[in-house]
Design an enzyme around this catalytic site. Structure first.
Site, mmCIF file in Angstrom:
data_model
loop_
_atom_site.group_PDB
_atom_site.id
_atom_site.type_symbol
_atom_site.label_atom_id
_atom_site.label_comp_id
_atom_site.label_asym_id
_atom_site.label_seq_id
_atom_site.Cartn_x
_atom_site.Cartn_y
_atom_site.Cartn_z
ATOM 1 N N LYS A 286 -5.641 -1.783 -0.434
ATOM 2 C CA LYS A 286 -5.887 -0.571 0.357
ATOM 3 C C LYS A 286 -5.898 0.687 -0.495
ATOM 4 O O LYS A 286 -6.498 1.689 -0.118
ATOM 5 C CB LYS A 286 -4.821 -0.444 1.449
ATOM 6 C CG LYS A 286 -4.831 -1.623 2.407
ATOM 7 C CD LYS A 286 -3.970 -1.369 3.622
ATOM 8 C CE LYS A 286 -4.072 -2.510 4.614
ATOM 9 N NZ LYS A 286 -3.058 -3.548 4.408
ATOM 10 N N SER B 257 5.216 -6.918 2.984
ATOM 11 C CA SER B 257 5.730 -7.043 4.351
ATOM 12 C C SER B 257 6.288 -8.426 4.620
ATOM 13 O O SER B 257 6.187 -9.348 3.825
ATOM 14 C CB SER B 257 4.595 -6.786 5.328
ATOM 15 O OG SER B 257 3.714 -7.881 5.286
ATOM 16 N N CYS C 97 9.585 1.911 3.028
ATOM 17 C CA CYS C 97 10.451 0.771 3.325
ATOM 18 C C CYS C 97 11.882 1.241 3.536
ATOM 19 O O CYS C 97 12.698 0.519 4.073
ATOM 20 C CB CYS C 97 10.395 -0.242 2.204
ATOM 21 S SG CYS C 97 10.901 0.466 0.651
ATOM 22 N N PHE D 23 0.805 -1.228 0.000
ATOM 23 C CA PHE D 23 0.000 0.000 0.000
ATOM 24 C C PHE D 23 0.839 1.280 0.000
ATOM 25 O O PHE D 23 0.333 2.352 -0.298
ATOM 26 C CB PHE D 23 -0.922 0.019 1.239
ATOM 27 C CG PHE D 23 -0.216 0.431 2.503
ATOM 28 C CD1 PHE D 23 -0.037 1.782 2.812
ATOM 29 C CD2 PHE D 23 0.319 -0.509 3.380
ATOM 30 C CE1 PHE D 23 0.651 2.173 3.965
ATOM 31 C CE2 PHE D 23 0.998 -0.128 4.522
ATOM 32 C CZ PHE D 23 1.157 1.218 4.819
HETATM 33 P P1 NAD Z 1 1.449 -6.523 2.920
HETATM 34 O O1 NAD Z 1 2.428 -7.651 2.979
HETATM 35 O O2 NAD Z 1 0.383 -6.479 3.928
HETATM 36 O O3 NAD Z 1 0.729 -6.535 1.491
HETATM 37 C C1 NAD Z 1 1.466 -6.583 0.286
HETATM 38 C C2 NAD Z 1 0.698 -7.402 -0.721
HETATM 39 O O4 NAD Z 1 0.679 -8.766 -0.342
HETATM 40 C C3 NAD Z 1 -0.756 -6.967 -0.853
HETATM 41 O O5 NAD Z 1 -1.079 -6.906 -2.213
HETATM 42 C C4 NAD Z 1 -1.520 -8.025 -0.092
HETATM 43 O O6 NAD Z 1 -2.785 -8.255 -0.667
HETATM 44 C C5 NAD Z 1 -0.634 -9.258 -0.197
HETATM 45 N N1 NAD Z 1 -0.617 -10.108 1.011
HETATM 46 C C6 NAD Z 1 -0.445 -9.707 2.277
HETATM 47 N N2 NAD Z 1 -0.448 -10.757 3.118
HETATM 48 C C7 NAD Z 1 -0.623 -11.858 2.368
HETATM 49 C C8 NAD Z 1 -0.730 -13.259 2.664
HETATM 50 N N3 NAD Z 1 -0.676 -13.734 3.889
HETATM 51 N N4 NAD Z 1 -0.891 -14.104 1.640
HETATM 52 C C9 NAD Z 1 -0.974 -13.647 0.392
HETATM 53 N N5 NAD Z 1 -0.907 -12.322 0.061
HETATM 54 C C10 NAD Z 1 -0.719 -11.445 1.035
HETATM 55 O O7 NAD Z 1 2.310 -5.189 2.909
HETATM 56 P P2 NAD Z 1 1.767 -3.713 3.076
HETATM 57 O O8 NAD Z 1 1.352 -3.512 4.488
HETATM 58 O O9 NAD Z 1 0.810 -3.404 2.000
HETATM 59 O O10 NAD Z 1 3.090 -2.868 2.776
HETATM 60 C C11 NAD Z 1 3.993 -2.460 3.751
HETATM 61 C C12 NAD Z 1 5.175 -3.397 3.827
HETATM 62 O O11 NAD Z 1 5.823 -3.458 2.566
HETATM 63 C C13 NAD Z 1 6.238 -2.941 4.812
HETATM 64 O O12 NAD Z 1 6.711 -4.053 5.501
HETATM 65 C C14 NAD Z 1 7.333 -2.359 3.935
HETATM 66 O O13 NAD Z 1 8.621 -2.394 4.486
HETATM 67 C C15 NAD Z 1 7.221 -3.263 2.753
HETATM 68 N N6 NAD Z 1 7.785 -2.634 1.579
HETATM 69 C C16 NAD Z 1 8.995 -3.071 1.163
HETATM 70 C C17 NAD Z 1 9.598 -2.462 0.083
HETATM 71 C C18 NAD Z 1 10.930 -2.923 -0.387
HETATM 72 O O14 NAD Z 1 11.292 -2.568 -1.488
HETATM 73 N N7 NAD Z 1 11.665 -3.682 0.392
HETATM 74 C C19 NAD Z 1 8.951 -1.412 -0.582
HETATM 75 C C20 NAD Z 1 7.701 -1.005 -0.125
HETATM 76 C C21 NAD Z 1 7.129 -1.626 0.963
#
Ligand code: NAD
Length: 576
Positions: A200, A249, A362, A172
């Site tokens: 989201k 995440s 991130c 998100f």
């Molecule tokens: P999130 O993991 O909740 O969601 C990311 C995606 O994964 C969404 O599209 C969601 O629908 C899907 N998802 C989530 N849990 C899942 C599960 N159990 N099974 C299958 N699909 C699932 O992440 P978020 O809260 O949207 O984003 C924030 C996180 O992303 C933070 O931890 C941040 O550090 C990380 N992030 C990392 C980078 C990077 O380049 N390292 C960049 C941006 C964000």
């Protein structure tokens, strides 16, 4: 516009927090060049985090709809891969122009759904736009290699070919930048794509899809499906998808039961593939669920993969079905401040990188390690953090907006409290902030915890909120040790005027992206986004040269054009 014309279900919205009426549209999927409403009756509300107004609804796409998106991508592939690369580049050239023209519209959508300030939302779009610009030069980036006369009359050359259908799963926090880390590189290399935006804040992805169509991207080359876990799992399992890009995440996936089911379903069948996919860096993560299953336990004796975590679950599940996967995950980025650091510039950097985007980047600098006396720095940071204005992202004076959801706010507050309970000093507490006019918003003001130690939960967990954690070290060696012991490895920065300290830091620090007097060292697209350790799983990073490698398969051709001498030799051919 295509999007507005084709939204089938449009429902009136209740009044928002300010008594104004607005409309909720169900966000359509994009399949084969058409924006179509899902038949699913299950949907998730997209909520403005500053007001709690329901902006739109995201359908939980059905299995059939998902499959038709993949089929559309599969069908579009043969003709798109044979489209001249110069034509594909021209689509990107047009897309970058359209994104520039629609910058305000994109930024407003991001601010309404994600909460960040408009200026920050423009930055979000701009950092994605740079990848589109980079993709305009794909012919050069995708070039193969040629060695003439490797043997008498024989030449060898390599070609980078597109893979087929690729898919992207987005978080998100950067609703425009992250889809744009994926789409331009994947499609300009000749692949077709299925994108699952964050449930989201899908709005920016939809605008980008519309702009891509206007730029001339043929039907089916880009498809969008909405949903959450089920759609993600369908992406991981689909046999027509060749590669998965995930950004998100490392949070623990829901219930023990779910974990157990994944366990049973996956571990026996795919041990071999998982072993091939695992990374030495993941060794440090214990994997308790596998202690229940002896065959896997022997493979994971050292706990290589922690499949309880969303990013690792996706990484292992998609690799297990033979796909290549790049998985960018959570972070805990440290800034090390040396006593000789430039005071003003360092304070500005720490405040901006700690609290900007409400800490939901991130690459946010969420932890600062002061080498030597920390008191002076702490006082000054508190002063500057107090001066920041917390308000809705649409307020032109806002420095930071709300966090994404009520649950996110609760989590941030809980982690801050856990720090206080374990002995950290709360220098600034933003948990009870009230923002006039936006009383319902998920606001957390800048919060600073000092005397934090590595065993505290608030240090071990990624907080993902406007919380700066302060630690202290007596030497640069000790500071480097603190950073290196942390499981994450997205980014780390040093603030110093000493070249010797900077060079030592650069050499010894175990983080994928290092800043020297630069707080958020996210590389531009001619490099790659190179997180490491638990912040990344895979071999090939996003964008840059490795991004092109990720979305292409290398093929080598050896050709011989000469008058062949007579006679048969059954010996292994060697270079003559
Ligand atoms: P999130 O993991 O909740 O969601 C990311 C995606 O994964 C969404 O599209 C969601 O629908 C899907 N998802 C989530 N849990 C899942 C599960 N159990 N099974 C299958 N699909 C699932 O992440 P978020 O809260 O949207 O984003 C924030 C996180 O992303 C933070 O931890 C941040 O550090 C990380 N992030 C990392 C980078 C990077 O380049 N390292 C960049 C941006 C964000």
């Amino acid at each position: 516009s295509h999007l507005e014309r084709q939204i089938v279900v449009v429902q009136p919205c209740m009044t928002n927090g300010h008594g104004k009426r607005s409309w909720i549209g169900r966000v359509p999927n994009q399949i084969g060049g058409r924006f179509v409403d899902s038949h699913s009756s299950d949907a998730i509300d997209v909520i403005n985090p500053a007001t709690q107004e329901v902006v739109s609804q995201v359908p939980l796409t059905t299995k059939e709809e998902f499959k038709s998106a993949v089929s559309a991508a599969k069908e579009a592939f043969p003709s798109w891969r044979n489209t001249p690369i110069t034509t594909r580049q021209r689509v990107m050239l047009k897309l970058q122009e359209l994104i520039r023209k629609n910058m305000d519209k994109l930024a407003l959508s991001i601010t309404k759904e994600q909460g960040k300030t408009l200026k920050d939302a423009q930055g979000d779009v701009f950092r994605g736009l740079e990848v589109v610009e980079h993709a305009c030069g794909m012919a050069t980036l995708q070039m193969g290699e040629y060695v003439s006369n490797v043997s008498n009359g024989i030449d060898t050359y390599s070609i980078r070919e597109p893979l087929g259908v690729c898919a992207g799963i987005c978080p998100f926090n950067f609703p425009a930048m992250i889809p744009l880390w994926m789409i331009p590189v994947a499609v300009t290399c000749g692949n077709t794509f299925v994108l699952k935006p964050s449930e989201k804040d899908p709005g920016a992805s939809m605008i980008l899809a519309e702009l891509a169509m206007e730029a001339g991207l043929p039907d089916g080359v880009l498809n969008i499906v909405h949903g959450s876990n089920d759609t993600v799992n369908a992406i991981c399992d689909d046999e027509d998808i060749r590669a998965v890009s995930f950004v998100g995440s490392n949070t623990v996936i829901s219930s023990r039961r779910e974990k157990k089911m994944i366990d049973l379903e996956w571990n026996m069948k795919y041990i071999k593939q998982m072993c091939m996919a695992q990374q030495p860096e993941m060794r440090q993560h214990a994997c308790p669920m596998y202690s229940l299953t002896p065959p896997v336990n022997s493979v994971f004796a050292y706990g290589y993969l922690d499949l309880d975590l969303a990013g690792m679950h996706i990484y292992s599940r998609a690799s297990a079905s033979g796909k290549r996967v790049q998985s960018n995950m959570g972070a805990k980025n440290h800034g090390v401040v040396m006593p000789d650091a430039n005071i003003d510039a360092t304070l500005n950097a720490l405040v901006a990188a700690g609290f900007g985007a409400a800490g939901q980047r991130c690459m946010a600098l969420s932890t600062v390690v002061f080498v030597g006396d920390s008191k002076f720095w702490e006082e000054k940071i508190v002063e500057r953090a107090k001066a920041l204005k917390v308000s809705a992202g649409t307020d032109p004076e806002a420095d930071l907006g709300p966090v994404i959801s009520k649950q996110a706010k609760e989590r941030v507050c809980r982690l801050v409290q856990s720090g206080v309970d374990s002995g950290a000093r709360l220098l600034l507490d933003g948990r009870n902030i009230k923002v006039p006019g936006y009383e319902q918003g998920n606001f957390v003001g800048p919060t600073i915890l000092a005397d934090v130690t590595a065993d505290m939960e608030c240090y071990k967990e990624e907080i993902f909120g406007p919380v700066l954690i302060c630690m202290q070290a007596d030497s640069l060696d000790e500071a480097i040790n603190i950073v290196n012991r942390n499981k994450y490895g997205n980014g780390a920065a040093i603030f110093t005027s000493s070249g010797i300290a900077a060079r030592k830091f650069q050499t010894e620090i175990e983080a994928g992206q290092v800043g020297i007097n630069v707080p958020i060292p996210v590389p531009l697209p001619f490099f790659s986004f190179t997180g490491s350790k638990a912040s990344f799983a895979g071999d090939l990073n996003f964008y840059g040269k490795t991004g092109v490698q990720f979305y292409t398969q290398i093929k080598t051709v050896t050709q011989q054009w000469k008058d062949l001498p007579g006679g048969v030799s059954l010996a292994m051919p060697t270079s003559q």
